[in-house]
Design a protein around this motif. Structure first.
Motif, PDB file in Angstrom:
ATOM      1  N   GLU A  24      24.219  35.157  16.068  1.00  0.00           N
ATOM      2  CA  GLU A  24      23.300  34.023  15.943  1.00  0.00           C
ATOM      3  C   GLU A  24      22.312  33.996  17.109  1.00  0.00           C
ATOM      4  N   LEU A  25      22.803  34.251  18.323  1.00  0.00           N
ATOM      5  CA  LEU A  25      21.937  34.288  19.498  1.00  0.00           C
ATOM      6  C   LEU A  25      20.873  35.376  19.360  1.00  0.00           C
ATOM      7  N   ILE A  26      21.295  36.567  18.978  1.00  0.00           N
ATOM      8  CA  ILE A  26      20.358  37.682  18.852  1.00  0.00           C
ATOM      9  C   ILE A  26      19.315  37.408  17.775  1.00  0.00           C
ATOM     10  N   GLY A  27      19.715  36.704  16.717  1.00  0.00           N
ATOM     11  CA  GLY A  27      18.785  36.414  15.624  1.00  0.00           C
ATOM     12  C   GLY A  27      17.856  35.242  15.880  1.00  0.00           C
ATOM     13  N   HIS A  28      18.068  34.506  16.963  1.00  0.00           N
ATOM     14  CA  HIS A  28      17.232  33.336  17.255  1.00  0.00           C
ATOM     15  C   HIS A  28      15.807  33.776  17.557  1.00  0.00           C
ATOM     16  N   PRO A  29      14.795  33.053  17.045  1.00  0.00           N
ATOM     17  CA  PRO A  29      13.403  33.480  17.239  1.00  0.00           C
ATOM     18  C   PRO A  29      12.925  33.491  18.697  1.00  0.00           C
ATOM     19  N   SER A  30      13.584  32.743  19.575  1.00  0.00           N
ATOM     20  CA  SER A  30      13.145  32.738  20.978  1.00  0.00           C
ATOM     21  C   SER A  30      13.814  33.814  21.815  1.00  0.00           C
ATOM     22  N   VAL A  31      14.711  34.593  21.215  1.00  0.00           N
ATOM     23  CA  VAL A  31      15.426  35.641  21.935  1.00  0.00           C
ATOM     24  C   VAL A  31      14.735  36.974  21.701  1.00  0.00           C
ATOM     25  N   ILE A  32      14.498  37.683  22.785  1.00  0.00           N
ATOM     26  CA  ILE A  32      13.884  39.004  22.713  1.00  0.00           C
ATOM     27  C   ILE A  32      14.950  40.015  23.120  1.00  0.00           C
ATOM     28  N   VAL A  33      15.249  40.930  22.228  1.00  0.00           N
ATOM     29  CA  VAL A  33      16.206  41.990  22.530  1.00  0.00           C
ATOM     30  C   VAL A  33      15.389  43.211  22.917  1.00  0.00           C
ATOM     31  N   SER A  34      15.505  43.607  24.159  1.00  0.00           N
ATOM     32  CA  SER A  34      14.731  44.757  24.620  1.00  0.00           C
ATOM     33  C   SER A  34      15.657  45.928  24.878  1.00  0.00           C
ATOM     34  N   GLU A  35      15.106  47.112  24.753  1.00  0.00           N
ATOM     35  CA  GLU A  35      15.866  48.321  25.023  1.00  0.00           C
ATOM     36  C   GLU A  35      15.972  48.517  26.529  1.00  0.00           C
ATOM     37  N   LEU A  36      16.974  49.277  26.935  1.00  0.00           N
ATOM     38  CA  LEU A  36      17.083  49.645  28.343  1.00  0.00           C
ATOM     39  C   LEU A  36      16.036  50.717  28.593  1.00  0.00           C
ATOM     40  N   ASP A  37      14.880  50.283  29.029  1.00  0.00           N
ATOM     41  CA  ASP A  37      13.762  51.203  29.215  1.00  0.00           C
ATOM     42  C   ASP A  37      13.211  51.085  30.629  1.00  0.00           C
ATOM     43  N   ASP A  38      12.152  51.788  30.886  1.00  0.00           N
ATOM     44  CA  ASP A  38      11.476  51.782  32.180  1.00  0.00           C
ATOM     45  C   ASP A  38      12.446  52.130  33.313  1.00  0.00           C
ATOM     46  N   ALA A  39      13.113  53.259  33.133  1.00  0.00           N
ATOM     47  CA  ALA A  39      14.142  53.691  34.080  1.00  0.00           C
ATOM     48  C   ALA A  39      13.595  53.871  35.490  1.00  0.00           C
ATOM     49  N   ALA A  40      12.358  54.321  35.626  1.00  0.00           N
ATOM     50  CA  ALA A  40      11.793  54.541  36.961  1.00  0.00           C
ATOM     51  C   ALA A  40      11.702  53.228  37.741  1.00  0.00           C
ATOM     52  N   ALA A  41      11.251  52.172  37.090  1.00  0.00           N
ATOM     53  CA  ALA A  41      11.126  50.873  37.767  1.00  0.00           C
ATOM     54  C   ALA A  41      12.498  50.316  38.132  1.00  0.00           C
ATOM     55  N   VAL A  42      13.467  50.466  37.226  1.00  0.00           N
ATOM     56  CA  VAL A  42      14.821  49.987  37.499  1.00  0.00           C
ATOM     57  C   VAL A  42      15.447  50.802  38.629  1.00  0.00           C
ATOM     58  N   THR A  43      15.214  52.106  38.631  1.00  0.00           N
ATOM     59  CA  THR A  43      15.741  52.966  39.702  1.00  0.00           C
ATOM     60  C   THR A  43      15.161  52.564  41.047  1.00  0.00           C
ATOM     61  N   THR A  44      13.873  52.269  41.092  1.00  0.00           N
ATOM     62  CA  THR A  44      13.234  51.826  42.333  1.00  0.00           C
ATOM     63  C   THR A  44      13.848  50.515  42.816  1.00  0.00           C
ATOM     64  N   LEU A  45      14.050  49.577  41.898  1.00  0.00           N
ATOM     65  CA  LEU A  45      14.667  48.296  42.239  1.00  0.00           C
ATOM     66  C   LEU A  45      16.056  48.518  42.820  1.00  0.00           C
ATOM     67  N   LEU A  46      16.846  49.386  42.190  1.00  0.00           N
ATOM     68  CA  LEU A  46      18.205  49.657  42.655  1.00  0.00           C
ATOM     69  C   LEU A  46      18.201  50.384  44.005  1.00  0.00           C
ATOM     70  N   ASP A  47      17.251  51.299  44.187  1.00  0.00           N
ATOM     71  CA  ASP A  47      17.142  52.000  45.471  1.00  0.00           C
ATOM     72  C   ASP A  47      16.860  51.020  46.603  1.00  0.00           C
ATOM     73  N   HIS A  48      15.960  50.058  46.363  1.00  0.00           N
ATOM     74  CA  HIS A  48      15.633  49.072  47.396  1.00  0.00           C
ATOM     75  C   HIS A  48      16.832  48.181  47.730  1.00  0.00           C
ATOM     76  N   ALA A  49      17.676  47.952  46.748  1.00  0.00           N
ATOM     77  CA  ALA A  49      18.861  47.113  46.970  1.00  0.00           C
ATOM     78  C   ALA A  49      20.049  47.928  47.459  1.00  0.00           C
ATOM     79  N   ASP A  50      19.884  49.244  47.517  1.00  0.00           N
ATOM     80  CA  ASP A  50      20.963  50.154  47.900  1.00  0.00           C
ATOM     81  C   ASP A  50      22.213  49.882  47.055  1.00  0.00           C
ATOM     82  N   ALA A  51      21.990  49.863  45.735  1.00  0.00           N
ATOM     83  CA  ALA A  51      23.076  49.554  44.810  1.00  0.00           C
ATOM     84  C   ALA A  51      22.905  50.368  43.536  1.00  0.00           C
TER      85      ALA A  51
END
Length: 90
Positions: A24-51
């Protein structure tokens, strides 16, 4: 608000709803289900957090892009990567 569920959960829920509330949550019109994408940006974020927490990194990246708060029952997981992240606690 940004919330993320693991890909296996989404796959099993979208093809065979075993958790009616999640379907029901996933089907709600205000919910956006996004793919795990933009790995470079996420990797940069994780590198800065050292995690390494790819799922939390993706949640933060998506929240920053959309300028939305993150929705989480595990706020420490997100604030470990970004202490200034806006979070709505479950």
């Amino acid at each position: 608000m940004i919330t993320t569920y693991g890909a296996p959960t989404l796959c099993s829920t979208s093809t065979r709803p075993t958790w009616p509330q999640l379907a029901e949550l996933i089907g709600h019109p205000s919910v956006i289900v996004s793919e795990l994408d933009d790995a470079a940006a996420v990797t940069t974020l994780l590198d800065h957090a050292d995690a390494f927490d790819a799922l939390a990194g993706h949640v933060l990246h998506t929240a920053r892009q959309r300028r939305w708060p993150a929705l989480s029952a595990d706020t420490d997981r997100l604030t470990h990567l970004d202490p200034d992240v806006e979070i709505t606690d479950l």
